[in-house]
Scaffold this active site. Structure first.
Site, PDB file in Angstrom:
ATOM      1  CG  HIS A  32      -1.912   1.083   1.284  1.00  0.00           C
ATOM      2  ND1 HIS A  32      -3.088   1.050   0.565  1.00  0.00           N
ATOM      3  CD2 HIS A  32      -1.933   2.256   1.968  1.00  0.00           C
ATOM      4  CE1 HIS A  32      -3.797   2.140   0.818  1.00  0.00           C
ATOM      5  NE2 HIS A  32      -3.125   2.883   1.671  1.00  0.00           N
ATOM      6  CG  ASP A  34      -0.781   5.597   2.658  1.00  0.00           C
ATOM      7  OD1 ASP A  34      -0.375   4.866   3.579  1.00  0.00           O
ATOM      8  OD2 ASP A  34      -1.951   5.534   2.217  1.00  0.00           O
ATOM      9  CG  HIS A  65      -4.919   5.870  -0.085  1.00  0.00           C
ATOM     10  ND1 HIS A  65      -4.927   5.813   1.291  1.00  0.00           N
ATOM     11  CD2 HIS A  65      -5.936   6.689  -0.434  1.00  0.00           C
ATOM     12  CE1 HIS A  65      -5.920   6.569   1.748  1.00  0.00           C
ATOM     13  NE2 HIS A  65      -6.536   7.106   0.719  1.00  0.00           N
ATOM     14  CG  ASP A 174      -5.690   3.066   4.573  1.00  0.00           C
ATOM     15  OD1 ASP A 174      -5.527   3.769   3.560  1.00  0.00           O
ATOM     16  OD2 ASP A 174      -4.797   2.864   5.410  1.00  0.00           O
ATOM     17  N   GLY A 176      -5.101   2.531  11.505  1.00  0.00           N
ATOM     18  CA  GLY A 176      -5.230   2.014  12.873  1.00  0.00           C
ATOM     19  C   GLY A 176      -5.454   0.523  12.948  1.00  0.00           C
ATOM     20  N   GLY A 196       0.199   0.027   8.659  1.00  0.00           N
ATOM     21  CA  GLY A 196       1.530   0.615   8.520  1.00  0.00           C
ATOM     22  C   GLY A 196       2.314   0.521   9.811  1.00  0.00           C
TER      23      GLY A 196
HETATM   24  C1  DX5 Z   1      -3.379   7.456   6.379  1.00  0.00           C
HETATM   25  C2  DX5 Z   1      -3.002   6.402   5.341  1.00  0.00           C
HETATM   26  C3  DX5 Z   1      -2.985   5.015   5.921  1.00  0.00           C
HETATM   27  C4  DX5 Z   1      -1.990   4.887   7.049  1.00  0.00           C
HETATM   28  C5  DX5 Z   1      -2.147   3.557   7.712  1.00  0.00           C
HETATM   29  O1  DX5 Z   1      -3.563   8.669   5.714  1.00  0.00           O
HETATM   30  O2  DX5 Z   1      -3.922   6.402   4.280  1.00  0.00           O
HETATM   31  O3  DX5 Z   1      -2.647   4.074   4.894  1.00  0.00           O
HETATM   32  O4  DX5 Z   1      -0.694   4.993   6.540  1.00  0.00           O
HETATM   33  O5  DX5 Z   1      -1.162   3.527   8.672  1.00  0.00           O
HETATM   34  P1  DX5 Z   1      -1.439   2.981  10.132  1.00  0.00           P
HETATM   35  O6  DX5 Z   1      -1.673   1.510   9.951  1.00  0.00           O
HETATM   36  O7  DX5 Z   1      -0.173   3.315  10.840  1.00  0.00           O
HETATM   37  O8  DX5 Z   1      -2.656   3.694  10.652  1.00  0.00           O
HETATM   38 ZN    ZN Z   2      -3.716   4.615   2.779  1.00  0.00          ZN
END
Ligand code: DX5
Ligand code: ZN
Length: 232
Positions: A32, A34, A65, A174, A176, A196
């Protein structure tokens, strides 16, 4: 089977090649990516040159994304850079039907994303056309934020609406996602989990991916019972 799509946002940006390699050997299904432009969200991350560099050696699908303004200007560039999935935000698209069909014409998986406060009704008309719906369970822009529990009902609404139109589109959750929230997200209807911070803060990427997969299987079992997810 629920797909695991770790986000590079929490990886070591000074060594993304090693991060990708750890995901490939660690059993992830997608990578993924970002993309943030500093306008649609208050952060700036990677763009087409980095994706093109990663594409040179990544074997896993690149799930991009796009947290950017005016995605229509950029969709072709990200496809040329090597994006396999391109997800745009409903909040950033003036002509979402045209954008989604253009992504599909480019041969990429076409996804639409919703911020936490955007209702599912905003994408009702496009549900039959999309390949993926990304439900953001944090406010976009940063990793390591807490999961927003009220989004569970929204995930279930998307799940029910997609089934009502006989769509096979995936629901990507996506934000948390960790060993606790993964169960609830899948129970609500998630088919793809983005994670992430949980993955890249773990001592072993491989163990973190395996744990998420195990927790997703528990969520699938609970979903099969019809039990509504409620986070403690
Ligand atoms: C937030 C991103 C997510 C985020 C997820 O704007 O779109 O993809 O990186 O990361 P965690 O898993 O750390 O919330
Ligand atoms: Zn994302």
């Amino acid at each position: 089977m629920t797909l695991i799509a770790p986000s590079l946002l929490s990886a070591d940006f000074a060594n993304l090649a090693a991060a990708v390699a750890s995901l490939e050997t660690g059993g992830a299904d997608w990578i993924h990516l970002d993309v943030m432009d500093g306008h649609f969200v208050p952060n700036l991350t990677i763009g087409p040159p980095v994706i093109a560099a990663l594409k040179n050696f990544a074997h896993l699908p690149l799930d991009t994304h796009l947290m950017i303004e005016d995605p229509d200007r950029w969709v072709d560039v990200y496809r040329q850079a090597g994006a396999d999935g391109i997800t745009v935000h409903a909040e950033a698209c003036r002509h979402l039907h045209r954008t989604i069909h253009h992504i599909k014409e480019l041969g990429a998986r076409a996804g639409v994303a919703l911020n936490p406060a955007t209702p599912v009704a905003a994408i009702e008309e496009i549900l039959p056309d999309v390949d993926l719906v990304l439900v953001l369970t944090v406010s976009p822009g940063f990793g390591a934020q807490p999961f927003i529990p009220s989004t569970l009902a929204k995930i279930r609404t998307v799940y029910d609406r997609l089934r009502a139109v006989r769509s096979q589109a995936l629901i990507e959750v996506d934000g948390g996602i960790d060993d606790r929230t993964a169960v609830y997200a899948v129970q609500a209807g998630a088919g793809v989990l983005v994670s992430g911070h949980y993955v890249f803060s773990a001592s072993s990427v491989k163990d973190a991916v395996r744990t998420l997969r195990e927790r997703a299987e528990e969520g699938e079992r609970r979903r099969a019972t019809g039990e509504i997810p409620r986070m403690a």
